[in-house]
Scaffold this active site. Structure first.
Site, PDB file in Angstrom:
ATOM      1  CG  ASP A 210      -1.850   1.129   1.339  1.00 25.55           C
ATOM      2  OD1 ASP A 210      -2.754   1.199   0.502  1.00 25.55           O
ATOM      3  OD2 ASP A 210      -1.667   1.984   2.229  1.00 25.55           O
ATOM      4  CD  GLU A 252      -2.391   2.419  -3.373  1.00 27.89           C
ATOM      5  OE1 GLU A 252      -3.469   2.996  -3.566  1.00 27.89           O
ATOM      6  OE2 GLU A 252      -1.711   2.618  -2.351  1.00 27.89           O
TER       7      GLU A 252
HETATM    8  C1  NOJ Z   1      -4.549   3.246  -0.469  1.00 28.06           C
HETATM    9  C2  NOJ Z   1      -5.745   2.412  -0.162  1.00 28.06           C
HETATM   10  O1  NOJ Z   1      -6.215   1.814  -1.346  1.00 28.06           O
HETATM   11  C3  NOJ Z   1      -6.794   3.319   0.457  1.00 28.06           C
HETATM   12  O2  NOJ Z   1      -7.997   2.638   0.655  1.00 28.06           O
HETATM   13  C4  NOJ Z   1      -6.251   3.864   1.757  1.00 28.06           C
HETATM   14  O3  NOJ Z   1      -7.179   4.795   2.293  1.00 28.06           O
HETATM   15  C5  NOJ Z   1      -4.898   4.558   1.550  1.00 28.06           C
HETATM   16  N1  NOJ Z   1      -4.000   3.767   0.747  1.00 28.06           N
HETATM   17  C6  NOJ Z   1      -4.222   4.813   2.875  1.00 28.06           C
HETATM   18  O4  NOJ Z   1      -3.780   3.585   3.406  1.00 28.06           O
END
Ligand code: NOJ
Length: 574
Positions: A210, A252
């Site tokens: 993430d 991500e």
């Molecule tokens: C990306 C995640 O997909 C999202 O849902 C989240 O709020 C943020 N990162 C913070 O962790």
């Protein structure tokens, strides 16, 4: 498409041929009737995932958490949120998933923790400058790192928040209750290696990393994609390759293609990476009835190492992000796809796939045909395979996280609890009501979206070129038509897509394929042979997509069949 041609053992490249299904435990199926989905429920539904045909599941965060960011605010990295189950059930899930040839990808949220994590509670009380305080990023001067953008613009005014206990400001790229971990502290880095070991030893097959571009901070920069971040990821990757080969990192990194591709390194950083900029451009091309946004973004996408793979998606658990588009493009997207102002959030649109596309079955099929045919591993968001609706009146991004709709029964067959007890209400909007949009009903109708998805998935699994082939856009005079081939080894697939709501003609140059027969991929029907120096003509119905396997027609002269001569010696009476 790929920079090198090194051969990697095929079993380690499983992610290239995968079809990933994203789900949240709490939203999928409630096994114990308390109104919240759990591991027990997911176990009951693994057969469904197998029937759909997906090959991997990506589980959204399931750790103990105050749930102020739906679990991306982790309070303990080593256990399971009690509402969902326990570590023993997680182990059973891994076994049962693996028994069905389903890989399991979990979340590694390592940019930040919850402010309720014991590390943060300890840090705010520890003396300034101590290793414990330095698990997080602190300052006395909130003008530090002033060039860094704010991501959750609708919720936060600054990336710094004052902490009374610590008498300092702490740094956070997301919500203020999600303090960023300090990667400048080697102890924090060690913690991440420990977490990886723990989950790998249990048997997980991959991690979604993430918010990975934001790990380090440095003055005078925008704090994204720093060389220190890449160096750390390479160390992590080496560790996994050495100890747990086959375990995959899915980054991500919501960035422009160049920056995004940098997370592949030289094939020594992340195995996979979402192609964020492609996603809004698929929607733009559809609305504009013009292939340019799609071809342009792929033209801007650099080649990636041979052992790497993009992950592509139409929708996920977040808003349809419009961070990686220009201001004009964003205005266009809002005007087209966020009809209700409530649908806008941060820099995006909080809708599921079906409502975005006006519940138009042809558009839904067309967008999925792009998802399954363009380069990369497709990621399906739970519920989109049956065309679930959303509820923009729920807070934050909750409107796209409502209970999975299994049947027309109480609570959509998701839970036996009192409907008031559900973690979020089911969808009651007449157009998407669970009484009509649900798995049970669609399973019984082979014309349903569920069956359409099943067929696409089945077909995709038959041809390696989907996951591994190159991409070659073909010249077509009509800009409303997108045509491309995907070639891998001796196999070439041809895709012809009409982005328009009206019928379209398309003359397509199939240079290099004269003597080939386009065989329609679903029906196996042969089309006329491609002849030399002639463009191939297609008539396309509105929002039509046609998939072909280009098969070389045998031109060698086969000798006429002759009956063998048998010489029989005749003995006896004659
Ligand atoms: C990306 C995640 O997909 C999202 O849902 C989240 O709020 C943020 N990162 C913070 O962790």
């Amino acid at each position: 498409m790929s920079k090198t041609n090194i051969d990697f053992p095929d079993n380690l490249l499983w992610y290239k041929d995968a079809i990933i299904y994203e789900l949240h435990i709490k939203a999928f199926r409630d096994g114990n009737g308390d109104g919240v989905g759990d591991f027990q429920g997911l176990l009951e539904k693994l057969d469904y995932l197998q029937e759909l045909g997906v090959t991997a599941i990506w589980l959204l965060p399931f750790y103990p958490s105050p749930l102020r960011d739906d679990g991306y605010d982790i309070a303990d990295y080593y256990t399971i949120n009690k509402s969902y189950g326990d570590i023993e059930q997680f182990k059973i899930l891994l076994d049962e998933a693996h028994r069905r040839n389903l890989k399991v990808i979990t979340e590694l949220v390592i940019n930040h923790s919850s402010d309720q994590h014991p590390w943060f509670q300890r840090a705010r009380r520890a003396p300034k400058g101590s290793p414990e305080r330095d698990y997080y990023v602190w300052t006395d001067d909130p003008t530090q790192y002033k060039d860094v953008r704010i991501i959750f613009q609708d919720f936060e005014k600054s990336n710094w928040t004052w902490d009374n206990e610590a008498q300092q400001y702490y740094w956070h790229r997301f919500f203020h209750h999600q303090p960023d971990l300090n990667y400048g502290n080697p102890l924090v880095q060690d913690e991440v290696f420990r977490m990886i070991d723990y989950w790998c030893e249990l048997g997980v097959d991959g991690f979604r990393l993430d918010a990975v571009p934001y790990l380090f901070e440095r003055e005078g920069t925008n704090g994204e994609n720093l060389p220190e971040t890449h160096a750390f990821l390479k160390k992590l990757r080496k560790h996994v390759d050495d100890h747990f080969p086959g375990v995959v990192f899915l980054a991500e990194a919501n960035m422009w293609p160049e920056d995004s591709a940098s997370y592949f390194g030289n094939g020594d950083e992340c195995h996979m990476n979402y192609h964020f900029p492609v996603m809004p451009r698929l929607f733009m091309s559809l609305q504009m009835e013009d292939r340019y946004p799609i071809t342009d973004i792929f033209d801007q996408t650099p080649a990636i190492p041979a052992n790497c793979q993009w992950a592509i998606f139409l929708r996920n658990h977040d808003e349809l992000t419009l961070e990686m588009v220009t201001d004009e493009e964003r205005d266009y997207m809002y005007k087209t796809y966020a009809k209700d102002p409530k649908a806008k959030i941060n820099l995006g649109i909080r809708h599921r796939l079906a409502p975005l596309l006006g519940n138009n079955r042809k558009k839904i099929e067309l967008m999925n045909s792009l998802l399954f045919s363009l380069p990369g591993t497709p990621v399906i968001y739970y519920g989109d395979e049956i065309g679930m609706g959303d509820n923009v009146y729920l807070g934050d991004r909750d409107g796209v996280r409502t209970p999975m709709q299994w049947s027309p029964d109480r609570n959509a067959g998701f839970s036996t609890a009192n409907p008031h007890k559900l973690y979020l209400p089911t969808i009651l909007d007449p157009e998407y009501h669970y009484e009509s949009v649900n798995v049970e009903t669609q399973r019984q109708n082979t014309s349903s979206l569920f069956w359409f998805m099943k067929r696409m998935i089945t077909l995709r699994k038959k041809h390696k070129a989907f996951g591994r082939g190159d991409l070659n856009f073909l010249p077509v005079e009509n800009p409303k038509v997108l045509a491309f081939t995907r070639t891998y080894a001796d196999e070439t697939l041809l895709f012809v897509i009409n982005l328009s709501k009206f019928s379209q003609p398309a003359h397509i140059e199939l240079t290099g394929f004269s003597g080939y027969v386009p065989v329609e991929a679903f029906s196996q029907n042969s089309f006329p042979i491609v002849s030399e120096n002639e463009t191939y003509f297609f008539t396309l119905a509105p929002h039509d997509y046609q998939w072909f396997v280009l098969e070389k027609k045998h031109t060698d002269v086969i000798p006429a069949f002759q009956l063998p001569t048998i010489n029989v010696a005749l003995w006896g009476r004659f």
